[in-house]
Every structure is written in C-alpha cells, then in structure tokens.
Write an enzyme that holds these catalytic residues in place. Structure first.
Site, PDB file in Angstrom:
ATOM      1  N   ARG A 149      48.433 -26.443  91.400  1.00  0.00           N
ATOM      2  CA  ARG A 149      49.810 -25.948  91.477  1.00  0.00           C
ATOM      3  C   ARG A 149      50.093 -25.355  92.853  1.00  0.00           C
ATOM      4  O   ARG A 149      51.195 -25.519  93.394  1.00  0.00           O
ATOM      5  CB  ARG A 149      50.071 -24.920  90.386  1.00  0.00           C
ATOM      6  CG  ARG A 149      51.517 -24.479  90.298  1.00  0.00           C
ATOM      7  CD  ARG A 149      51.789 -23.681  89.042  1.00  0.00           C
ATOM      8  NE  ARG A 149      51.062 -22.410  89.022  1.00  0.00           N
ATOM      9  CZ  ARG A 149      51.129 -21.549  88.010  1.00  0.00           C
ATOM     10  NH1 ARG A 149      51.860 -21.821  86.956  1.00  0.00           N
ATOM     11  NH2 ARG A 149      50.449 -20.411  88.066  1.00  0.00           N
ATOM     12  N   LYS A 251      55.601 -21.791  92.727  1.00  0.00           N
ATOM     13  CA  LYS A 251      55.351 -20.354  92.637  1.00  0.00           C
ATOM     14  C   LYS A 251      55.463 -19.703  94.022  1.00  0.00           C
ATOM     15  O   LYS A 251      54.521 -19.083  94.522  1.00  0.00           O
ATOM     16  CB  LYS A 251      53.986 -20.093  92.000  1.00  0.00           C
ATOM     17  CG  LYS A 251      53.877 -18.732  91.314  1.00  0.00           C
ATOM     18  CD  LYS A 251      52.626 -18.658  90.460  1.00  0.00           C
ATOM     19  CE  LYS A 251      52.458 -17.278  89.830  1.00  0.00           C
ATOM     20  NZ  LYS A 251      53.522 -16.981  88.857  1.00  0.00           N
ATOM     21  N   GLU A 287      63.615 -19.413  81.928  1.00  0.00           N
ATOM     22  CA  GLU A 287      62.405 -18.597  81.866  1.00  0.00           C
ATOM     23  C   GLU A 287      62.762 -17.133  81.648  1.00  0.00           C
ATOM     24  O   GLU A 287      63.904 -16.726  81.841  1.00  0.00           O
ATOM     25  CB  GLU A 287      61.617 -18.676  83.186  1.00  0.00           C
ATOM     26  CG  GLU A 287      60.947 -19.989  83.478  1.00  0.00           C
ATOM     27  CD  GLU A 287      60.047 -19.885  84.699  1.00  0.00           C
ATOM     28  OE1 GLU A 287      59.291 -18.899  84.803  1.00  0.00           O
ATOM     29  OE2 GLU A 287      60.106 -20.773  85.550  1.00  0.00           O
TER      30      GLU A 287
END
Length: 404
Positions: A149, A251, A287
C-alpha cells in the site's frame, strides 16, 4: 545504562545505536564498521544530506529491561520507545534506498524547504506487533500488505519507496530493538508507524530531491476512549474527507488534518467520531475519520467499495475474507445512508480500532440505534481476527509473520 536486548537485537544496532564494532545494515547484507557511542548522531549519514535530510538528535532513554508502564491502563497515546529505523534515498540512488539503520528515538531536523513541510509530500502506515503467548517472539499481521500500500501511495505522490522486502525487514528490526515495549499478551500491542517523506529541499512545486523512510514505535491499548464498548458516530454532510480524482485512496498525510475540524466538533458534542459521506451525491457512506465502515442486514455484510476515495484497509480486506469464510454474503458496493439506517449492525475496522461495534449513528439530528453485544457479527469477526493476530488460533491463511 546498557540496553537489555537479545543478541539478535543487539546485532541489529548500528553505529548510531551502540558503541564499539558495529554492523551497517545493508540491504541484502552487512558490512563491518566502527562508530561512536550511543550518544553520537548517525555519523554514517553522507555529508551531502546533512543540510536537507532529517538529522537525529541525542535522546536519552531508560534501558531497564522492564519499563514502568501500567499495562492495564494503556490507551492509544505516544509512549516514546528506544529506537527508530531510518533509511534514505538521494538522487544518485535512482529511486532506491541503499541502506537503513537503527538509531536512538529522538527529534529529527528538516530543512524549512523540505517537500513534506511545504507540499505535504508524505505517506504513513500503521501496523502492530503482538507478543506471542505460546513461545518467545512476536507476531506481525500481514506486513507485506502495508508495504504494497505504501508503494502504491508513493507512485501517486511521486515518491520512491522501499521494496516490500526492505519494508518488512525494517519493521522486524524496529520490533526487536524495542522488544521491551511490546505489551504482555492481551494487554495491547506495539504500534508501528512507518513514514515516507520528501525530506529534501524544494522551493517550486515539484517532487523533493531526497527522501526519508522512518519507522518509530509505541505501545498502545484501545484506540477509542470507550475501550471495547460500542461507539457513537455522527454523520457529517458539510465537510468531506475526499473527492473523486483526489488522494482519498492512498494513505497520504494530507488526508488527515482536514478531518480534525469535524472530528473535534463531534467530540465536543459527545460523539466518538465522524462518518463521512461522498462529496458528489452526499448520500453514500465513505469512511469514519481513520477507519472503514461496514453495515450488516440479515446475513449480508456490506462495505463501501474502494473507488479512489476510500482507503483500502488491511483490516478491511481481512474482515471481508473472514466474513466470507464464515458463510456471510459480503458486498463491496455503494452503501447509502438509507442502507445504514435500515441496518441491523454497524461496525468499523482498522489497524488501530481493529473491529469496533457502533451503538448509534446520528444523521441530521436523528439518532439511530444498532445491535451490539456478544451475539453479533462484529463480535464474531473481532474474536476470529484477534485470535489469529495474537497467535491464539491457527493461522491457516499465512497472514502472520514471526519476529524472533
């Protein structure tokens, strides 16, 4: 005072971390060298970096084997540990990270013109190490997924990134060097925070010329102040966490400060956290501030699909697979606010929160209550997941990685 570490951990400490003959941790091997005592900076950092990349300050830490920590009241806060891992990439490295090393945990120094400070060119990951109950050593949960990721996010942010192998090895070294900070079985975990940042100086809007990969650690307990008790969310339809074409699916550090305003407002009103809607239609769930969300109706478990605005959580991915294995129908799709209101259960997932049941969600002033307790899907998945993570159940999926 000398650090009470195992021989394996001592062998990993480099010139900046211990005195006498030291090994430089090379990617794929080690070479001998000499260095000063633990009070020196990382002297092996090339001079060409010293005006732009983070410089490591001296940091005194208690080196007793057992620190004075109240494991029974360990929350999710920063408890400074002993060592951090640092790896750097300069232009002549052509996007590679040739060598990493453990250094004493302490403040770093950045150029005022560094890419991360001026243009938020940075990423982070979050993961945990657990103490094994049956034998010595520690366990990581799917660290390669965090590494992949970060590499995906680095491409979006125009940054080089360590390889998956480099990332996982660096995490292991960080755990071993800080092993005395890993909580006892069932008391929490050692939280690991890998960072990737544009640390080189840049004035105009462009990728930084140099990069730093860094990992620090802290022992943690439950993320929410409610502990394992159900949480209470409020739906935010004024502020938005991400938008199509943006960076919500990676992220990056730039995704998190913008949610603080809504989060602080929610907490001042007694809510645990904020649930965000999509920025286009303002009716589909995305989210919570730092975790994914699931809704349960009958035997169907649904979660918003990751389509560029939602982070593909490692815990989310694992829960989807575990729920499928246990006979639930799992749907990754658009989940509307009406689906939420009509749900039997709601829960959140993430490295920090693990699986957190939601008791209530307030939307436009109306509070909606959901089922919680021992006979729920969220509790079933929480028990299954944490049993694997902590080594209490057989890992048939090969998700855990031993650190010895």
């Amino acid at each position: 005072m000398a650090v009470a570490l195992s021989s394996a951990a001592k062998g990993a400490l480099l010139p900046c971390a211990r005195g006498g003959l030291a090994r430089a941790l090379l990617l794929g091997g080690a070479s001998a060298g000499t260095g000063g005592g633990g009070g020196e900076r990382c002297s092996r950092v090339p001079r060409r970096w010293q005006s732009s990349l983070p410089q490591l300050d001296n940091a005194d830490r208690s080196d007793e084997e057992n620190g004075e920590i109240d494991w029974d009241n360990l929350g999710f806060g920063l408890t400074p540990t002993d060592y951090m891992y640092v790896m750097r990439s300069s232009p002549e490295d052509l996007g590679g990270f040739p060598r990493g090393e453990l250094c004493r945990y302490g403040n770093i120094e950045l150029s005022p013109s560094s890419g991360v400070l001026n243009y938020a060119q940075g990423l982070f990951e979050g993961m945990k190490a657990y103490r094994r109950a049956d034998r010595g050593g520690y366990t990581l949960f799917r660290p390669e997924e965090n590494a992949k990721r970060m590499r995906y996010g680095a491409e979006r942010m125009c940054m080089p990134a360590p390889s998956v192998e480099q990332f996982v090895n660096a995490v292991k070294e960080t755990v071993l060097a800080n092993r005395r900070w890993v909580p006892p079985q069932g008391k929490g975990a050692l939280y690991l925070r890998p960072l990737l940042m544009g640390s080189g100086p840049i004035l105009g809007l462009a990728p930084a010329p140099e990069y730093t990969f860094l990992i620090y650690a802290a022992p943690v307990g439950n993320y929410f102040k409610e502990g394992l008790a159900p949480i209470n969310l409020v739906v935010e339809d004024g502020f938005h966490r991400a938008m199509p074409g943006g960076t919500g699916g990676v992220k990056t550090i730039a995704n998190y400060a913008p949610v603080l305003k809504a989060q602080m407002d929610a907490k001042s009103k007694g809510f645990t956290d904020v649930l965000y809607l999509d920025a286009v239609h303002k009716r589909y769930l995305e989210e919570v501030s730092s975790c994914n969300v699931f809704v349960v109706k009958g035997g169907v478990v649904a979660t918003p699909a990751t389509r560029g605005t939602i982070l593909a959580g490692v815990t989310r991915k694992s829960v989807i697979e575990l729920a499928t294995d246990r006979g639930y129908k799992v749907e990754e799709r658009l989940v509307s606010i009406d689906d939420l209101i009509d749900a039997d259960e709601v829960f959140c997932t993430g490295t920090a929160v693990v699986v957190a049941p939601v008791s209530t969600v307030t939307y436009q002033g109306q509070r909606h209550t959901f089922r919680t307790g021992p006979d729920t899907v969220s509790q079933e998945l929480y028990t299954t997941l944490t049993s694997i993570q902590m080594g209490l159940a057989e890992d048939k999926k090969g998700w855990t990685v031993a650190v010895d």
